[in-house]
Scaffold this motif. Structure first.
Motif, PDB file in Angstrom:
ATOM      1  N   LEU A  85       0.804  -1.154  -0.003  1.00 11.74           N
ATOM      2  CA  LEU A  85      -0.026   0.025   0.017  1.00 11.74           C
ATOM      3  C   LEU A  85       1.047   1.210   0.038  1.00 11.74           C
ATOM      4  CD1 LEU A  85      -2.758  -1.215   2.504  1.00 11.74           C
ATOM      5  CD2 LEU A  85      -3.110  -0.501   0.015  1.00 11.74           C
ATOM      6  N   LYS A  86       2.066   1.161   0.578  1.00  8.26           N
ATOM      7  CA  LYS A  86       3.044   2.120   0.370  1.00  8.26           C
ATOM      8  C   LYS A  86       3.187   2.886  -1.072  1.00  8.26           C
ATOM      9  CE  LYS A  86       5.954   1.738   4.346  1.00  8.26           C
ATOM     10  NZ  LYS A  86       7.315   1.814   4.941  1.00  8.26           N
ATOM     11  N   ALA A 129      -0.373  -1.389  10.498  1.00  6.78           N
ATOM     12  CA  ALA A 129       0.285  -0.247  11.214  1.00  6.78           C
ATOM     13  C   ALA A 129       1.717  -0.371  11.129  1.00  6.78           C
ATOM     14  CB  ALA A 129      -0.668  -0.075  12.591  1.00  6.78           C
ATOM     15  N   ASP A 130       2.278  -1.372  11.402  1.00 12.08           N
ATOM     16  CA  ASP A 130       3.727  -1.350  11.571  1.00 12.08           C
ATOM     17  C   ASP A 130       4.515  -1.173  10.113  1.00 12.08           C
ATOM     18  OD1 ASP A 130       3.555  -1.642  14.237  1.00 12.08           O
ATOM     19  OD2 ASP A 130       4.162  -3.997  14.104  1.00 12.08           O
ATOM     20  N   ALA A 131       4.082  -1.844   9.141  1.00  7.24           N
ATOM     21  CA  ALA A 131       4.438  -1.578   7.727  1.00  7.24           C
ATOM     22  C   ALA A 131       4.336  -0.215   7.215  1.00  7.24           C
ATOM     23  CB  ALA A 131       3.952  -2.499   6.837  1.00  7.24           C
ATOM     24  N   LEU A 132       3.170   0.540   7.654  1.00 11.64           N
ATOM     25  CA  LEU A 132       2.992   1.749   7.301  1.00 11.64           C
ATOM     26  C   LEU A 132       3.459   3.005   7.967  1.00 11.64           C
ATOM     27  CD1 LEU A 132      -0.780   1.400   5.938  1.00 11.64           C
ATOM     28  CD2 LEU A 132       1.033   1.813   4.409  1.00 11.64           C
ATOM     29  N   GLY A 133       3.812   2.571   9.384  1.00 12.44           N
ATOM     30  CA  GLY A 133       4.505   3.461  10.134  1.00 12.44           C
ATOM     31  C   GLY A 133       3.238   4.083  10.860  1.00 12.44           C
ATOM     32  N   TRP A 134       2.291   3.769  10.922  1.00  6.56           N
ATOM     33  CA  TRP A 134       1.114   4.403  11.252  1.00  6.56           C
ATOM     34  C   TRP A 134       0.983   4.350  13.066  1.00  6.56           C
ATOM     35  CZ3 TRP A 134      -3.690   4.030   7.698  1.00  6.56           C
ATOM     36  CH2 TRP A 134      -3.550   4.703   6.488  1.00  6.56           C
ATOM     37  N   ASN A 135       0.178   5.182  13.546  1.00  4.91           N
ATOM     38  CA  ASN A 135      -0.226   4.603  15.151  1.00  4.91           C
ATOM     39  C   ASN A 135      -1.816   3.996  14.846  1.00  4.91           C
ATOM     40  OD1 ASN A 135      -2.589   6.568  15.036  1.00  4.91           O
ATOM     41  ND2 ASN A 135      -1.086   8.089  15.212  1.00  4.91           N
ATOM     42  N   ARG A 162      -9.052   3.203  12.636  1.00  5.27           N
ATOM     43  CA  ARG A 162     -10.112   3.930  11.887  1.00  5.27           C
ATOM     44  C   ARG A 162     -10.271   3.437  10.330  1.00  5.27           C
ATOM     45  NH1 ARG A 162      -8.062   9.037  12.095  1.00  5.27           N
ATOM     46  NH2 ARG A 162      -6.967   8.687  10.227  1.00  5.27           N
ATOM     47  N   GLU A 163      -9.138   3.246   9.635  1.00  8.20           N
ATOM     48  CA  GLU A 163      -8.802   2.950   8.262  1.00  8.20           C
ATOM     49  C   GLU A 163      -9.297   1.531   8.106  1.00  8.20           C
ATOM     50  OE1 GLU A 163      -8.246   5.072   5.731  1.00  8.20           O
ATOM     51  OE2 GLU A 163      -8.184   6.695   6.860  1.00  8.20           O
ATOM     52  N   PHE A 164      -8.864   0.607   8.953  1.00  6.58           N
ATOM     53  CA  PHE A 164      -8.929  -0.848   8.407  1.00  6.58           C
ATOM     54  C   PHE A 164      -9.923  -1.736   9.475  1.00  6.58           C
ATOM     55  CE2 PHE A 164      -4.420   0.400   7.425  1.00  6.58           C
ATOM     56  CZ  PHE A 164      -4.542   0.788   6.037  1.00  6.58           C
ATOM     57  N   GLY A 165     -10.591  -1.146  10.483  1.00  5.98           N
ATOM     58  CA  GLY A 165     -10.866  -1.683  11.537  1.00  5.98           C
ATOM     59  C   GLY A 165     -12.456  -2.225  10.985  1.00  5.98           C
ATOM     60  N   GLY A 166     -12.872  -1.856  10.044  1.00  4.78           N
ATOM     61  CA  GLY A 166     -14.461  -2.317   9.652  1.00  4.78           C
ATOM     62  C   GLY A 166     -15.417  -1.867  10.535  1.00  4.78           C
ATOM     63  N   TYR A 167     -15.143  -0.828  11.301  1.00  5.14           N
ATOM     64  CA  TYR A 167     -16.139  -0.402  12.553  1.00  5.14           C
ATOM     65  C   TYR A 167     -16.592   1.133  12.406  1.00  5.14           C
ATOM     66  CZ  TYR A 167     -18.029  -0.761  17.038  1.00  5.14           C
ATOM     67  OH  TYR A 167     -18.784  -0.619  18.222  1.00  5.14           O
ATOM     68  N   TYR A 168     -15.917   2.046  11.596  1.00  9.60           N
ATOM     69  CA  TYR A 168     -16.341   3.203  11.604  1.00  9.60           C
ATOM     70  C   TYR A 168     -16.751   3.877  10.214  1.00  9.60           C
ATOM     71  CZ  TYR A 168     -15.263   3.794  16.423  1.00  9.60           C
ATOM     72  OH  TYR A 168     -15.407   3.658  18.049  1.00  9.60           O
ATOM     73  N   LEU A 169     -15.540   3.616   9.311  1.00  7.22           N
ATOM     74  CA  LEU A 169     -15.790   4.320   8.188  1.00  7.22           C
ATOM     75  C   LEU A 169     -17.086   4.183   7.249  1.00  7.22           C
ATOM     76  CD1 LEU A 169     -12.256   4.141   6.502  1.00  7.22           C
ATOM     77  CD2 LEU A 169     -13.493   6.115   7.428  1.00  7.22           C
TER      78      LEU A 169
END
Length: 348
Positions: free
Chosen positions: A26-27, A72-78, A84-91
């Motif tokens: 994805l990077k 998160a680790d591969a993208l360097g995200w918190n 928010r982006e990948f959890g399938g709960y909010y977006l």
């Protein structure tokens, strides 16, 4: 007609490693930058309770939680951003069309939505840390729009309504959880009855026994009916329907008429994929144009997939892949008549 493609992603290993591999890919992809442009700052307001989302994922989808950690680790995200982006709960999920027809040993499905939200990722994943091997198109990276698992359970969903939402999982994550955790229709129904639902969707299920059901699920109720056809309205939970359902009922009638005439998988595919059949949709500007047509076969574990109308499906032998063979296809090509950009192909 615009040439389009879907990348074929194959992976065997732990959920964390699967997430890490996807994060590295994805990077260099347009998907995440385009998604940020689509949602703007609005998706930041959807992060209402990180602890609640974490607890929900650890309760219902602990292995997906590991996959999100890898992303998160591969993208360097918190983890705040990754959930928010990948959890399938909010977006939020854009409204869409979709038509599904099942026989005794096949499910054929049109996925109708907006090109701007289409990821162009078709994933084969065999986990080594629990869960069944699955095949199908992705949505929001971790979710699935439809698919098949190694036990012969196939799944597709149809959008019903965005009104009166509540906290809960969105459709594509629910689809992933069904395929990765359930062996048959009965287990899938039990899971759908247990999960919290954010929006109203129909989930169509078919297993190796030939049992085909439509599960009508809203944030308030889940009911089951034996059926082989589903479009974009509820038959039982009618109070959850949108005000306008004429097109949905028209497509439903076309599918029912065909069902009464033949139970052949190839003619079913042609019904959904041919432009002149009246089921394939060109309404891309209203987020309800047909992007792919997929067919799933529970007994043989074969899968057919086509992008755009009037095409022969690329046939894939998922059983051989589960047994250890590698699929040689790296990309599935097609053509769609739209001026709208695709999220994975160019900068928006």
């Amino acid at each position: 007609m615009k040439p389009i493609y879907t990348d074929v992603i194959q992976f065997r290993g732990s959920h964390y490693d699967f997430g890490y591999m996807q994060g590295l890919k994805l990077k260099d992809s347009f998907i995440l930058p385009n998604r940020r442009k689509q949602f703007g700052t609005s998706n930041r307001h959807l992060m209402i309770n990180e602890k609640e989302a974490r607890d929900m994922l650890l309760t219902y989808a602990p292995r997906i939680w590991e996959e999100i950690n890898g992303l998160a680790d591969a993208l360097g995200w918190n983890m705040h951003d990754a959930i928010r982006e990948f959890g399938g709960y909010y977006l939020e999920y854009t409204r869409s069309g979709c038509s599904i027809l099942t026989g005794t040993d096949f499910m054929v499905r049109n996925y109708d939505s907006s090109p701007q939200g289409y990821e162009g990722r078709f994933a084969l994943y065999q986990p080594t840390d629990g869960g069944y091997a699955t095949i199908g198109p992705t949505m929001q990276i971790t979710g699935r729009t439809d698919g098949l698992n190694e036990k012969g359970l196939s799944m597709g969903y149809n959008f019903i309504n965005r009104r009166n939402s509540e906290d809960g999982f969105i459709c594509n994550m629910i689809g992933r959880l069904i395929l990765e955790n359930c062996t048959d229709v009965g287990e899938a129904i039990e899971l759908l009855e247990e999960l919290p639902h954010r929006r109203s969707f129909s989930y169509v299920l078919l297993d190796r026994s030939g049992r085909s059901v439509v599960v009508e699920a809203s944030p308030r109720s889940v009911v089951v009916r034996e059926a082989s056809v589903s479009t974009n309205h509820f038959e039982l939970l009618t109070e959850e329907n949108r005000y306008q359902s004429d097109d949905s009922k028209r497509r439903e009638q076309a599918l029912l008429t065909h069902k009464n005439q033949t139970d052949d998988a190839y003619s079913a595919f042609r019904l959904l994929n041919d432009l002149d059949s009246g089921v394939f949709s060109m309404k891309y500007s209203t987020a309800s144009g047909t992007l792919h047509t997929a067919s799933y076969f529970p007994h043989s574990l074969e899968v057919g997939f086509a992008l755009g109308p009037d095409r022969l499906p690329l046939m894939m032998d998922f059983q051989k892949w589960v047994d250890g063979e590698r699929l040689y296809a790296k990309r599935i090509n097609g053509k769609i008549d739209t001026h709208l950009p695709f999220a994975h192909m160019s900068e928006m």
